[in-house]
Design an enzyme around this catalytic site. Structure first.
Site, PDB file in Angstrom:
ATOM      1  N   HIS A 190      -3.382   6.717   3.083  1.00  0.00           N
ATOM      2  CA  HIS A 190      -3.763   5.560   2.551  1.00  0.00           C
ATOM      3  C   HIS A 190      -5.218   5.160   3.188  1.00  0.00           C
ATOM      4  O   HIS A 190      -5.194   5.499   4.328  1.00  0.00           O
ATOM      5  CB  HIS A 190      -2.933   4.260   2.897  1.00  0.00           C
ATOM      6  CG  HIS A 190      -3.301   3.168   2.540  1.00  0.00           C
ATOM      7  ND1 HIS A 190      -3.820   2.788   1.355  1.00  0.00           N
ATOM      8  CD2 HIS A 190      -3.582   2.042   3.149  1.00  0.00           C
ATOM      9  CE1 HIS A 190      -4.393   1.637   1.296  1.00  0.00           C
ATOM     10  NE2 HIS A 190      -3.779   1.147   2.552  1.00  0.00           N
ATOM     11  N   ASN A 199     -10.495  -0.213   0.357  1.00  0.00           N
ATOM     12  CA  ASN A 199      -9.025  -0.288   0.201  1.00  0.00           C
ATOM     13  C   ASN A 199      -8.529  -0.526  -1.078  1.00  0.00           C
ATOM     14  O   ASN A 199      -8.462  -1.845  -1.220  1.00  0.00           O
ATOM     15  CB  ASN A 199      -8.460  -1.110   1.587  1.00  0.00           C
ATOM     16  CG  ASN A 199      -6.919  -1.194   1.412  1.00  0.00           C
ATOM     17  OD1 ASN A 199      -6.430  -0.441   0.591  1.00  0.00           O
ATOM     18  ND2 ASN A 199      -6.487  -1.588   2.492  1.00  0.00           N
ATOM     19  N   CYS A 219       0.991  -1.226   0.120  1.00  0.00           N
ATOM     20  CA  CYS A 219       0.014   0.166  -0.020  1.00  0.00           C
ATOM     21  C   CYS A 219       0.824   1.213   0.143  1.00  0.00           C
ATOM     22  O   CYS A 219       0.335   2.230  -0.485  1.00  0.00           O
ATOM     23  CB  CYS A 219      -0.844   0.099   1.204  1.00  0.00           C
ATOM     24  SG  CYS A 219      -1.867  -1.464   1.012  1.00  0.00           S
TER      25      CYS A 219
HETATM   26  N1  ACO Z   1     -19.053  -9.182   9.699  1.00  0.00           N
HETATM   27  C1  ACO Z   1     -19.236  -9.532  10.850  1.00  0.00           C
HETATM   28  N2  ACO Z   1     -18.622  -9.967  11.996  1.00  0.00           N
HETATM   29  C2  ACO Z   1     -17.207  -9.913  11.579  1.00  0.00           C
HETATM   30  C3  ACO Z   1     -16.541  -9.538  10.420  1.00  0.00           C
HETATM   31  C4  ACO Z   1     -17.520  -9.132   9.358  1.00  0.00           C
HETATM   32  N3  ACO Z   1     -17.282  -8.816   8.164  1.00  0.00           N
HETATM   33  N4  ACO Z   1     -15.237  -9.825  10.390  1.00  0.00           N
HETATM   34  C5  ACO Z   1     -15.100 -10.029  11.711  1.00  0.00           C
HETATM   35  N5  ACO Z   1     -16.132 -10.350  12.488  1.00  0.00           N
HETATM   36  C6  ACO Z   1     -16.099 -10.698  13.681  1.00  0.00           C
HETATM   37  C7  ACO Z   1     -15.374 -11.692  14.325  1.00  0.00           C
HETATM   38  O1  ACO Z   1     -15.461 -12.975  13.875  1.00  0.00           O
HETATM   39  C8  ACO Z   1     -15.138 -11.280  15.513  1.00  0.00           C
HETATM   40  O2  ACO Z   1     -16.339 -12.277  16.132  1.00  0.00           O
HETATM   41  P1  ACO Z   1     -15.923 -12.702  17.767  1.00  0.00           P
HETATM   42  O3  ACO Z   1     -15.909 -11.624  18.536  1.00  0.00           O
HETATM   43  O4  ACO Z   1     -17.294 -13.357  17.875  1.00  0.00           O
HETATM   44  O5  ACO Z   1     -14.916 -13.819  17.693  1.00  0.00           O
HETATM   45  C9  ACO Z   1     -15.484 -10.077  15.767  1.00  0.00           C
HETATM   46  O6  ACO Z   1     -16.276  -9.602  14.676  1.00  0.00           O
HETATM   47  C10 ACO Z   1     -14.628  -9.105  16.145  1.00  0.00           C
HETATM   48  O7  ACO Z   1     -13.398  -9.411  15.199  1.00  0.00           O
HETATM   49  P2  ACO Z   1     -12.112  -8.456  15.045  1.00  0.00           P
HETATM   50  O8  ACO Z   1     -11.338  -9.053  13.941  1.00  0.00           O
HETATM   51  O9  ACO Z   1     -11.719  -8.273  16.305  1.00  0.00           O
HETATM   52  O10 ACO Z   1     -12.703  -6.935  14.564  1.00  0.00           O
HETATM   53  P3  ACO Z   1     -11.892  -5.529  14.497  1.00  0.00           P
HETATM   54  O11 ACO Z   1     -12.908  -4.598  15.353  1.00  0.00           O
HETATM   55  O12 ACO Z   1     -10.422  -5.824  14.864  1.00  0.00           O
HETATM   56  O13 ACO Z   1     -11.958  -5.199  13.044  1.00  0.00           O
HETATM   57  C11 ACO Z   1     -10.902  -5.136  10.854  1.00  0.00           C
HETATM   58  C12 ACO Z   1     -11.531  -6.064  11.783  1.00  0.00           C
HETATM   59  C13 ACO Z   1     -11.957  -4.433  10.440  1.00  0.00           C
HETATM   60  C14 ACO Z   1     -10.192  -6.112   9.885  1.00  0.00           C
HETATM   61  C15 ACO Z   1      -9.770  -4.286  11.612  1.00  0.00           C
HETATM   62  O14 ACO Z   1      -9.045  -5.266  12.187  1.00  0.00           O
HETATM   63  C16 ACO Z   1      -8.843  -3.520  10.591  1.00  0.00           C
HETATM   64  O15 ACO Z   1      -9.329  -2.921   9.717  1.00  0.00           O
HETATM   65  N6  ACO Z   1      -7.671  -3.817  10.814  1.00  0.00           N
HETATM   66  C17 ACO Z   1      -6.634  -3.221   9.900  1.00  0.00           C
HETATM   67  C18 ACO Z   1      -6.408  -3.971   8.797  1.00  0.00           C
HETATM   68  C19 ACO Z   1      -6.035  -3.233   7.680  1.00  0.00           C
HETATM   69  O16 ACO Z   1      -5.707  -2.121   7.743  1.00  0.00           O
HETATM   70  N7  ACO Z   1      -5.924  -3.839   6.637  1.00  0.00           N
HETATM   71  C20 ACO Z   1      -5.678  -3.338   5.275  1.00  0.00           C
HETATM   72  C21 ACO Z   1      -4.856  -4.188   4.449  1.00  0.00           C
HETATM   73  S1  ACO Z   1      -3.327  -3.470   4.931  1.00  0.00           S
HETATM   74  C22 ACO Z   1      -2.966  -2.271   4.207  1.00  0.00           C
HETATM   75  O17 ACO Z   1      -3.922  -1.672   3.703  1.00  0.00           O
HETATM   76  C23 ACO Z   1      -1.772  -1.986   4.251  1.00  0.00           C
END
Ligand code: ACO
Length: 327
Positions: free
Chosen positions: A251, A281, A116
């Protein structure tokens, strides 16, 4: 006579026509618009048609950037293309495919892999190359993450979209590309990875599908720190305050990351510009897509100061300070 500086003379972008909303995703996945929007700020994303390739998107964006700069492809000295999703695995490079498609006969061409952060990396490299060679450079980011996304994984597939954008850079009498800082933290590379490389010997048997794998929670906190620290470093090194920056272009990974950065910097979240609700993204294309959107909607005034900031797989991070010199 050689010119002492570098400026952006044109931008272009391309988003596929197909819009996929959160509700569309919820038809086949255990998720909802409410969950996705509240956790990411994303409402919809563009997904390429089956007969579209990353090269097609790069070509469309490049034509627009060249057109805006009033330049012909033969005038290019270099094409730098950032992508994690080339038309081919490694060879030929997407930059060489683009060089051929554009008929940019006089351009050298190579791909750049910094996930990214690819566009901010490429701007820095393009600036140095232009000063050394005094020739125009086309910087392109084209990302078709839909092709490496596991559409059965609700943790990842909700985050990504497809798109491409380009910027045409020229030697200049005025300073347009003011400063860049780049960094990497390879120790955390495992937080975002895509298999299928040459670690394993080649095989005649079809390989199992390789999807991007991500440790979302861990990435989230690394991203917040990297973005905040990069902004602070750019300001400090240039003796600037945040009030002196007209447009901060981060980003677009997750709106909640931007909210957390804004809180740490004690600024309103709106100061960190975002279009993630509509694009999701798009990896290294996200910054130049937003830059082109600002440019084409007349939001950028001559002499405005822009700060771009990115983090990505690798891990990589970095940013650019840009003086906007187009009328
Ligand atoms: N819909 C519903 N529930 C979901 C989903 C979904 N799409 N995805 C995860 N959950 C659930 C999980 O199963 C979990 O359930 P549980 O508590 O029963 O186990 C709960 O939601 C919480 O899951 P987390 O993964 O802890 O959720 P979080 O609040 O961390 O959000 C996310 C996840 C959005 C991926 C976040 O961590 C994030 O954005 N991280 C940054 C990642 C990033 O930026 N990636 C981009 C790629 S890298 C780049 O661009 C350079």
């Amino acid at each position: 006579m050689s010119l002492p500086f570098v400026k952006i003379a044109g931008t272009g972008s391309y988003l596929p026509q197909r819009v996929v909303s959160n509700d569309d995703l919820a038809l086949g996945l255990d998720t909802s618009d409410e969950w996705i929007y509240s956790h990411t700020g994303i409402r919809e994303r563009r997904i390429a048609a089956d007969n579209e390739s990353p090269l097609d998107m790069a070509f469309a964006a490049s034509r627009l950037a060249l057109q805006q700069a009033g330049m012909e492809p033969e005038e290019l000295g270099m094409i730098m293309l950032s992508t994690c999703t080339g038309d081919y695995n490694y060879l030929p490079s997407s930059a060489c495919l683009l060089q051929h498609r554009l008929q940019a006969k006089n351009a050298a061409a190579f791909d750049l892999l910094a996930a990214c952060s690819g566009f901010v990396y490429a701007l820095d490299l393009a600036g140095a190359w232009i000063l050394a060679h005094q020739k125009p450079v086309l910087v392109v980011a084209s990302e078709m993450l839909s092709r490496i996304t596991d559409w059965q994984s609700r943790e990842t597939c909700i985050l990504f979209g497809d798109g491409a954008a380009a910027a045409l850079l020229l030697p200049s009498a005025e300073e347009g590309l003011v400063y860049s800082c780049l960094g990497a933290d390879g120790e955390k590379g495992h937080l975002l990875a895509l298999g299928g490389g040459c670690k394993e010997p080649a095989s005649r048997e079809p390989r199992s599908p390789s999807y991007v794998e991500m440790q979302g929670r861990a990435l989230f906190s690394v991203a917040v720190r990297a973005i905040e620290q990069t902004i602070v470093k750019i300001l400090q090194e240039n003796q600037l305050s945040l009030e002196q920056i007209d447009h901060i272009i981060p980003h677009q990974a997750n709106l909640r990351i931007l909210e957390a950065v804004a809180k740490r910097l004690q600024i309103p979240t709106a100061r960190l510009l975002s279009n993630i609700d509509k694009t999701a993204n798009t990896s290294s294309a996200s910054i130049p897509i937003l830059l082109d959107e600002l440019n084409r909607t007349g939001k950028l005034k001559k002499n405005d100061l822009l700060l771009s900031v990115a983090f990505g797989g690798g891990l990589t991070y970095g940013g650019n300070l840009i003086r906007w010199l187009k009328d």
